[in-house]
Design a protein around this motif. Structure first.
Motif, PDB file in Angstrom:
ATOM      1  N   ARG A 247     -25.595  -0.039  26.060  1.00  0.00           N
ATOM      2  CA  ARG A 247     -26.224  -0.346  27.353  1.00  0.00           C
ATOM      3  C   ARG A 247     -27.310   0.666  27.692  1.00  0.00           C
ATOM      4  O   ARG A 247     -28.199   0.387  28.495  1.00  0.00           O
ATOM      5  CB  ARG A 247     -25.180  -0.348  28.478  1.00  0.00           C
ATOM      6  CG  ARG A 247     -24.238  -1.532  28.460  1.00  0.00           C
ATOM      7  CD  ARG A 247     -23.389  -1.553  29.725  1.00  0.00           C
ATOM      8  NE  ARG A 247     -22.306  -2.513  29.630  1.00  0.00           N
ATOM      9  CZ  ARG A 247     -21.040  -2.198  29.335  1.00  0.00           C
ATOM     10  NH1 ARG A 247     -20.701  -0.924  29.134  1.00  0.00           N
ATOM     11  NH2 ARG A 247     -20.125  -3.124  29.251  1.00  0.00           N
ATOM     12  N   ALA A 248     -27.242   1.850  27.096  1.00  0.00           N
ATOM     13  CA  ALA A 248     -28.229   2.893  27.389  1.00  0.00           C
ATOM     14  C   ALA A 248     -29.542   2.670  26.644  1.00  0.00           C
ATOM     15  O   ALA A 248     -30.524   3.371  26.881  1.00  0.00           O
ATOM     16  CB  ALA A 248     -27.649   4.271  27.037  1.00  0.00           C
ATOM     17  N   LEU A 249     -29.578   1.693  25.735  1.00  0.00           N
ATOM     18  CA  LEU A 249     -30.837   1.380  25.042  1.00  0.00           C
ATOM     19  C   LEU A 249     -31.822   0.748  26.014  1.00  0.00           C
ATOM     20  O   LEU A 249     -31.430   0.082  26.970  1.00  0.00           O
ATOM     21  CB  LEU A 249     -30.572   0.418  23.871  1.00  0.00           C
ATOM     22  CG  LEU A 249     -29.877   1.015  22.647  1.00  0.00           C
ATOM     23  CD1 LEU A 249     -29.375  -0.096  21.726  1.00  0.00           C
ATOM     24  CD2 LEU A 249     -30.820   1.952  21.895  1.00  0.00           C
ATOM     25  N   ARG A 250     -33.113   0.951  25.732  1.00  0.00           N
ATOM     26  CA  ARG A 250     -34.171   0.359  26.562  1.00  0.00           C
ATOM     27  C   ARG A 250     -35.195  -0.335  25.669  1.00  0.00           C
ATOM     28  O   ARG A 250     -35.348   0.014  24.502  1.00  0.00           O
ATOM     29  CB  ARG A 250     -34.896   1.447  27.364  1.00  0.00           C
ATOM     30  CG  ARG A 250     -34.083   2.064  28.481  1.00  0.00           C
ATOM     31  CD  ARG A 250     -34.933   3.090  29.203  1.00  0.00           C
ATOM     32  NE  ARG A 250     -36.037   2.428  29.899  1.00  0.00           N
ATOM     33  CZ  ARG A 250     -36.069   2.216  31.202  1.00  0.00           C
ATOM     34  NH1 ARG A 250     -35.088   2.629  31.956  1.00  0.00           N
ATOM     35  NH2 ARG A 250     -37.096   1.601  31.759  1.00  0.00           N
ATOM     36  N   VAL A 251     -35.879  -1.284  26.259  1.00  0.00           N
ATOM     37  CA  VAL A 251     -36.960  -1.946  25.535  1.00  0.00           C
ATOM     38  C   VAL A 251     -37.952  -0.886  25.068  1.00  0.00           C
ATOM     39  O   VAL A 251     -38.307   0.015  25.835  1.00  0.00           O
ATOM     40  CB  VAL A 251     -37.651  -2.994  26.434  1.00  0.00           C
ATOM     41  CG1 VAL A 251     -38.950  -3.494  25.792  1.00  0.00           C
ATOM     42  CG2 VAL A 251     -36.704  -4.168  26.690  1.00  0.00           C
ATOM     43  N   GLY A 252     -38.338  -0.978  23.817  1.00  0.00           N
ATOM     44  CA  GLY A 252     -39.280  -0.015  23.247  1.00  0.00           C
ATOM     45  C   GLY A 252     -38.614   1.020  22.354  1.00  0.00           C
ATOM     46  O   GLY A 252     -39.293   1.697  21.588  1.00  0.00           O
ATOM     47  N   ASP A 253     -37.282   1.153  22.446  1.00  0.00           N
ATOM     48  CA  ASP A 253     -36.590   2.106  21.579  1.00  0.00           C
ATOM     49  C   ASP A 253     -36.648   1.617  20.132  1.00  0.00           C
ATOM     50  O   ASP A 253     -36.519   0.429  19.852  1.00  0.00           O
ATOM     51  CB  ASP A 253     -35.117   2.248  21.986  1.00  0.00           C
ATOM     52  CG  ASP A 253     -34.949   2.992  23.299  1.00  0.00           C
ATOM     53  OD1 ASP A 253     -35.905   3.660  23.733  1.00  0.00           O
ATOM     54  OD2 ASP A 253     -33.845   2.900  23.888  1.00  0.00           O
ATOM     55  N   ARG A 254     -36.791   2.567  19.218  1.00  0.00           N
ATOM     56  CA  ARG A 254     -36.796   2.261  17.791  1.00  0.00           C
ATOM     57  C   ARG A 254     -35.390   2.560  17.268  1.00  0.00           C
ATOM     58  O   ARG A 254     -34.869   3.659  17.489  1.00  0.00           O
ATOM     59  CB  ARG A 254     -37.835   3.166  17.124  1.00  0.00           C
ATOM     60  CG  ARG A 254     -38.125   2.802  15.700  1.00  0.00           C
ATOM     61  CD  ARG A 254     -39.209   1.752  15.617  1.00  0.00           C
ATOM     62  NE  ARG A 254     -39.481   1.458  14.215  1.00  0.00           N
ATOM     63  CZ  ARG A 254     -39.695   0.245  13.745  1.00  0.00           C
ATOM     64  NH1 ARG A 254     -39.703  -0.800  14.546  1.00  0.00           N
ATOM     65  NH2 ARG A 254     -39.927   0.063  12.465  1.00  0.00           N
ATOM     66  N   VAL A 255     -34.766   1.583  16.579  1.00  0.00           N
ATOM     67  CA  VAL A 255     -33.374   1.755  16.152  1.00  0.00           C
ATOM     68  C   VAL A 255     -33.150   1.259  14.730  1.00  0.00           C
ATOM     69  O   VAL A 255     -33.922   0.472  14.201  1.00  0.00           O
ATOM     70  CB  VAL A 255     -32.392   0.988  17.079  1.00  0.00           C
ATOM     71  CG1 VAL A 255     -32.350   1.607  18.472  1.00  0.00           C
ATOM     72  CG2 VAL A 255     -32.744  -0.495  17.160  1.00  0.00           C
ATOM     73  N   THR A 256     -32.058   1.751  14.132  1.00  0.00           N
ATOM     74  CA  THR A 256     -31.480   1.131  12.943  1.00  0.00           C
ATOM     75  C   THR A 256     -30.115   0.617  13.357  1.00  0.00           C
ATOM     76  O   THR A 256     -29.316   1.393  13.899  1.00  0.00           O
ATOM     77  CB  THR A 256     -31.302   2.148  11.802  1.00  0.00           C
ATOM     78  OG1 THR A 256     -32.583   2.682  11.445  1.00  0.00           O
ATOM     79  CG2 THR A 256     -30.677   1.497  10.580  1.00  0.00           C
ATOM     80  N   VAL A 257     -29.851  -0.675  13.168  1.00  0.00           N
ATOM     81  CA  VAL A 257     -28.539  -1.218  13.518  1.00  0.00           C
ATOM     82  C   VAL A 257     -27.781  -1.571  12.249  1.00  0.00           C
ATOM     83  O   VAL A 257     -28.383  -1.949  11.243  1.00  0.00           O
ATOM     84  CB  VAL A 257     -28.644  -2.456  14.436  1.00  0.00           C
ATOM     85  CG1 VAL A 257     -29.354  -2.103  15.734  1.00  0.00           C
ATOM     86  CG2 VAL A 257     -29.351  -3.613  13.744  1.00  0.00           C
TER      87      VAL A 257
END
Ligand code: ZN
Length: 383
Positions: A275-285
């Motif tokens: 839930r702490a993720l925001r639009v624009g964050d770069r991630v590896t899932v």
């Protein structure tokens, strides 16, 4: 050796496990014994039970590379029984199957497991006395928590401190009393020694591919296949949203392609990280793809979006400015000041760069706990 195969296979029995026993007796005698054990113990009345035995002469490390390739395939995707049977024949192994004999897939995969994986862990499994099977397990939960403290981090996933749960004790009516997982055989034995419980019938330490992420393969958004598990890089394009049942959904994209990601309710406090993720964050899932969504097991924050675009505030009076019309900037009604575009504001973030994971209570057998190390970014382990 205890081998976990693809957790996404619908025909699997529970943890989709197979076992290889390494022995120096001759192949004919080994075959006879293995068949006898299955005949005696397999619950073939269960409609989901289709046992199989494969006996391979030779040294595990020196078998045909086709066998270890088959093992890696069986951990990552569905494989056909016909392919297992023909490989068994080509290699000259002996095999037996009951009912559909689908268990030969797992048996052959177990034969190839020693050579298939560079990484391995151990599990010390304690078995119940047969007379107690199906009855509630007598295990001192406090002793389990103390033993877990002693063993960590050489032993992991013994307990879930957040949920106050003894993860090592199964709930299902099988013969296992508990299983202590870790990297060090001496440590997992030491943890087992410290657990106060009902009489243990016997105890074994298995080498396993549990806790290794052997099921994950590199994937690209837009080219993911249901029933396989991936590591996928993307940018958050759809903000996390908690839906009915407590499941948290968000979307990532890579170029024009996008894919949904979900953290299910049983992943508990992991959902707060999601839930702490925001639009624009770069991630590896990381996780298995089902119904077109990535079911999250862990993710890495590669870059955090630390700003947001907001309606500007008037420099003269401090009030929020108003839109002057689509694409025409903003103005303050009282002061007549004007700004041509939105302003940038710094936002505080509750996430850091690095890996986050589901808690021990939600860990899949094959998923690698962060505490084991070897990740490509800082880790934020759950315990
Ligand atoms: Zn103003």
């Amino acid at each position: 050796m205890l081998v976990r195969l693809s957790p996404a296979v619908p025909q699997k029995t529970r943890g989709n496990a197979a076992v290889a026993v390494h022995t120096d007796i001759d192949a004919d005698r080994a075959f006879e014994i293995a068949v006898g054990v299955v005949e005696e113990l397999a619950v073939v009345d269960d409609e989901g039970t289709h046992p199989g035995v494969v006996v391979a002469p030779g040294v595990p490390e020196e078998l045909s590379s086709r066998v270890s390739a088959f093992t890696r395939q069986a951990v990552r995707e569905p494989v056909r029984l016909a392919d297992a049977v023909s490989l068994v024949d080509r290699c000259g192994f002996r095999s037996a199957g009951w009912k559909s004999g689908r268990g030969r897939i797992g048996a052959l995969a177990a034969v190839g497991a020693t050579a298939a994986f560079a990484d391995s862990t151990v599990e010390c499994i304690a078995y119940r006395e047969p007379g107690r099977w199906g009855t509630p397990r007598e295990v001192g939960v406090e002793s389990v928590f103390e033993a877990a403290e002693y063993g960590y981090p050489g032993a992991w996933d013994t307990v879930d401190r957040g949920e106050r749960e003894a993860v090592c004790v199964p709930h299902t009516p099988g013969p296992v009393l508990y299983g202590i997982r870790g990297d060090d055989p001496a440590v997992v034995r030491g943890v087992a020694d410290r657990i106060e419980c009902e009489p243990v019938a016997h105890r074994e330490v298995f080498v396993t591919n549990q806790g290794t992420d052997a099921h994950l393969q590199p994937g690209v958004v837009g080219r993911l296949v249901d029933g396989r598990a991936y590591r996928v890089i993307g940018t958050v394009v759809g903000a996390p949203e908690t839906r009915r049942g407590g499941h948290v959904f968000f979307r990532i994209a890579d170029g024009d392609a996008a894919v949904g990601c979900v953290a299910f309710e049983p992943t508990k406090r992991f959902r707060d990280r999601v839930r702490a993720l925001r639009v624009g964050d770069r991630v590896t899932v990381c996780g298995e793809v089902g119904a077109g969504s990535v079911k999250l097991e862990k993710f890495a924050v590669r870059a955090l979006c630390r700003t947001e675009r907001v309606v500007p505030v008037c420099g003269a009076c401090g009030r929020r400015m108003e839109s002057a019309g689509a694409g025409q900037g903003y103005r303050c009604r009282s002061c007549r000041t004007y700004r041509p575009a939105k302003a940038t504001r710094v936002v505080g973030r509750d996430l850091e760069i690095g890996w986050y994971e589901v808690p021990p209570c939600a860990r899949r057998h094959i998923a690698k706990p962060l505490v084991r190390g070897g990740f490509d970014a800082p880790v934020h382990p759950e315990r």
